[in-house]
Design a protein around this motif. Structure first.
Motif, PDB file in Angstrom:
ATOM      1  N   LYS A 100       2.268  -5.901  48.985  1.00  0.00           N
ATOM      2  CA  LYS A 100       3.080  -4.822  49.361  1.00  0.00           C
ATOM      3  C   LYS A 100       3.781  -4.324  48.036  1.00  0.00           C
ATOM      4  N   GLY A 101       3.437  -4.997  46.954  1.00  0.00           N
ATOM      5  CA  GLY A 101       4.210  -4.661  45.784  1.00  0.00           C
ATOM      6  C   GLY A 101       5.833  -4.994  45.600  1.00  0.00           C
ATOM      7  N   ILE A 102       6.278  -5.980  46.146  1.00  0.00           N
ATOM      8  CA  ILE A 102       7.580  -6.116  46.610  1.00  0.00           C
ATOM      9  C   ILE A 102       7.931  -6.828  45.029  1.00  0.00           C
ATOM     10  N   SER A 103       9.046  -6.419  44.494  1.00  0.00           N
ATOM     11  CA  SER A 103       9.469  -6.869  43.139  1.00  0.00           C
ATOM     12  C   SER A 103      10.865  -7.550  43.207  1.00  0.00           C
ATOM     13  N   ASP A 104      11.319  -8.100  44.341  1.00  0.00           N
ATOM     14  CA  ASP A 104      12.909  -8.369  44.384  1.00  0.00           C
ATOM     15  C   ASP A 104      13.136  -9.685  43.598  1.00  0.00           C
ATOM     16  N   GLU A 105      14.141 -10.040  43.284  1.00  0.00           N
ATOM     17  CA  GLU A 105      14.542 -11.358  42.792  1.00  0.00           C
ATOM     18  C   GLU A 105      14.601 -12.652  43.434  1.00  0.00           C
ATOM     19  N   ASN A 106      14.614 -12.433  44.850  1.00  0.00           N
ATOM     20  CA  ASN A 106      14.802 -13.342  46.018  1.00  0.00           C
ATOM     21  C   ASN A 106      13.213 -14.243  45.907  1.00  0.00           C
ATOM     22  N   HIS A 107      12.213 -13.829  45.377  1.00  0.00           N
ATOM     23  CA  HIS A 107      11.076 -14.684  45.587  1.00  0.00           C
ATOM     24  C   HIS A 107      10.481 -14.675  43.983  1.00  0.00           C
ATOM     25  N   ALA A 108       9.723 -15.723  43.989  1.00  0.00           N
ATOM     26  CA  ALA A 108       8.829 -15.944  42.818  1.00  0.00           C
ATOM     27  C   ALA A 108       7.536 -15.261  42.662  1.00  0.00           C
ATOM     28  N   HIS A 109       7.397 -14.849  41.487  1.00  0.00           N
ATOM     29  CA  HIS A 109       5.915 -13.947  41.314  1.00  0.00           C
ATOM     30  C   HIS A 109       5.395 -14.558  40.331  1.00  0.00           C
ATOM     31  N   VAL A 110       3.943 -14.866  40.597  1.00  0.00           N
ATOM     32  CA  VAL A 110       3.011 -15.189  39.298  1.00  0.00           C
ATOM     33  C   VAL A 110       1.703 -14.267  39.758  1.00  0.00           C
ATOM     34  N   THR A 111       0.983 -14.495  38.469  1.00  0.00           N
ATOM     35  CA  THR A 111      -0.297 -13.789  38.302  1.00  0.00           C
ATOM     36  C   THR A 111      -1.317 -14.746  38.265  1.00  0.00           C
ATOM     37  N   LEU A 112      -2.579 -14.405  38.986  1.00  0.00           N
ATOM     38  CA  LEU A 112      -3.776 -15.190  38.834  1.00  0.00           C
ATOM     39  C   LEU A 112      -4.680 -14.166  38.028  1.00  0.00           C
ATOM     40  N   PRO A 113      -5.025 -14.439  36.796  1.00  0.00           N
ATOM     41  CA  PRO A 113      -5.864 -13.718  36.243  1.00  0.00           C
ATOM     42  C   PRO A 113      -7.322 -13.567  36.348  1.00  0.00           C
ATOM     43  N   ARG A 114      -7.599 -12.338  36.184  1.00  0.00           N
ATOM     44  CA  ARG A 114      -9.159 -12.143  36.448  1.00  0.00           C
ATOM     45  C   ARG A 114     -10.074 -12.993  35.546  1.00  0.00           C
ATOM     46  N   GLY A 115     -11.080 -13.304  35.943  1.00  0.00           N
ATOM     47  CA  GLY A 115     -12.121 -14.140  35.277  1.00  0.00           C
ATOM     48  C   GLY A 115     -12.809 -15.075  36.008  1.00  0.00           C
ATOM     49  N   LYS A 116     -13.492 -15.940  35.334  1.00  0.00           N
ATOM     50  CA  LYS A 116     -14.358 -17.121  35.991  1.00  0.00           C
ATOM     51  C   LYS A 116     -13.638 -18.319  36.247  1.00  0.00           C
ATOM     52  N   TYR A 117     -13.908 -18.623  37.359  1.00  0.00           N
ATOM     53  CA  TYR A 117     -13.213 -19.993  38.240  1.00  0.00           C
ATOM     54  C   TYR A 117     -14.250 -20.873  38.607  1.00  0.00           C
ATOM     55  N   VAL A 118     -14.419 -22.069  38.508  1.00  0.00           N
ATOM     56  CA  VAL A 118     -14.784 -23.183  39.148  1.00  0.00           C
ATOM     57  C   VAL A 118     -14.316 -23.302  40.537  1.00  0.00           C
ATOM     58  N   GLN A 119     -15.219 -22.982  41.703  1.00  0.00           N
ATOM     59  CA  GLN A 119     -14.468 -22.959  43.016  1.00  0.00           C
ATOM     60  C   GLN A 119     -15.297 -24.204  43.735  1.00  0.00           C
ATOM     61  N   VAL A 120     -14.120 -25.043  44.394  1.00  0.00           N
ATOM     62  CA  VAL A 120     -14.876 -26.241  45.085  1.00  0.00           C
ATOM     63  C   VAL A 120     -14.303 -26.314  46.490  1.00  0.00           C
ATOM     64  N   GLU A 121     -14.809 -26.317  47.560  1.00  0.00           N
ATOM     65  CA  GLU A 121     -14.618 -26.510  48.898  1.00  0.00           C
ATOM     66  C   GLU A 121     -14.471 -27.856  49.169  1.00  0.00           C
ATOM     67  N   PHE A 122     -13.217 -28.417  49.545  1.00  0.00           N
ATOM     68  CA  PHE A 122     -13.144 -29.886  49.665  1.00  0.00           C
ATOM     69  C   PHE A 122     -12.126 -30.195  50.979  1.00  0.00           C
ATOM     70  N   MET A 123     -12.236 -31.162  51.558  1.00  0.00           N
ATOM     71  CA  MET A 123     -11.265 -31.696  52.670  1.00  0.00           C
ATOM     72  C   MET A 123      -9.844 -32.168  52.177  1.00  0.00           C
ATOM     73  N   LYS A 124      -8.967 -31.398  52.330  1.00  0.00           N
ATOM     74  CA  LYS A 124      -7.526 -31.819  51.536  1.00  0.00           C
ATOM     75  C   LYS A 124      -6.831 -32.916  52.756  1.00  0.00           C
ATOM     76  N   ARG A 125      -7.649 -34.067  52.899  1.00  0.00           N
ATOM     77  CA  ARG A 125      -6.865 -35.007  53.646  1.00  0.00           C
ATOM     78  C   ARG A 125      -5.571 -35.411  53.326  1.00  0.00           C
ATOM     79  N   ASN A 126      -5.172 -35.406  51.817  1.00  0.00           N
ATOM     80  CA  ASN A 126      -4.046 -35.892  51.543  1.00  0.00           C
ATOM     81  C   ASN A 126      -4.145 -35.463  49.960  1.00  0.00           C
ATOM     82  N   HIS A 127      -2.751 -35.894  49.438  1.00  0.00           N
ATOM     83  CA  HIS A 127      -2.447 -35.637  48.016  1.00  0.00           C
ATOM     84  C   HIS A 127      -3.552 -36.350  47.140  1.00  0.00           C
TER      85      HIS A 127
END
Length: 189
Positions: A100-127
């Motif tokens: 939505k392009g929201i730019s208010d100060e009530n929320h945190a904003h962060v960018t996930l940069p373009r590029g290569k990522y290692v992707q791993v599917e896993f069962m997040k059973r706990n921390h």
């Protein structure tokens, strides 16, 4: 050292994570994503992250605080770890893509940069299960497969598979029940 990791350490770690690893890690190309949500700052020191993250995550998740920020029925949720230069402290975000392009100060904003990522599917059973998958991927898989980690945020994607499982089974204490599938992404070059 690479041979030691490949032939000694990797098999031991793979044995330890075998019940949580859904698919072998693979490298994928991702486009940039602008994300919006909520943020805390915590630290690895004295395992403070374990005391800070779960209650923060569940406060946002269980109260559907991201609901008003979603668009186009996109259920994807991004939990982002942005490590500070000291390697000990980090910002932790629970977000959705900011379509939505929201730019208010009530929320945190962060960018996930373009590029290569290692992707791993896993069962997040706990921390602990998530920490083992991250440790194996960062310390072993990336190096023995000829990659280097980029200095960008790491994130875990929670999609409809995780959400459906959570609605059906929930969690008990620190453990997610059922088959809580999540997808880790670590930036590499």
């Amino acid at each position: 050292m690479k041979a030691v990791k490949q032939y000694l350490i990797q098999p031991v770690l793979k044995f330890l994570i075998r019940k949580n690893l859904v698919a072998e890690p693979k490298v994928v190309d991702l486009e940039e994503r602008q994300c919006i949500g909520y943020k805390i700052t915590t630290t690895f020191k004295d395992n403070q992250k374990k005391r800070d993250i779960p209650p923060f995550y569940h406060e946002v998740y269980d109260n559907d605080k991201l609901g008003a920020l979603r668009q186009d029925n996109d259920d994807n949720m991004y939990c982002i770890f942005d490590i500070h230069e000291n390697g000990r402290d980090f910002d932790y975000y629970v977000t959705v893509e900011n379509k939505k392009g929201i730019s208010d100060e009530n929320h945190a904003h962060v960018t996930l940069p373009r590029g290569k990522y290692v992707q791993v599917e896993f069962m997040k059973r706990n921390h602990g299960a998530a920490a083992l998958i991250v440790g194996y991927t960062k310390k072993i898989w990336i190096e023995i497969n000829g990659y280097k980690e980029r200095n960008c945020p790491i994130f875990i994607l929670y999609d409809e598979r995780f959400h459906n499982n959570y609605r059906k089974y929930g969690c008990e204490g620190d453990n997610y029940l059922g088959d809580p599938l999540a997808v880790l992404h670590i930036p590499v070059e």
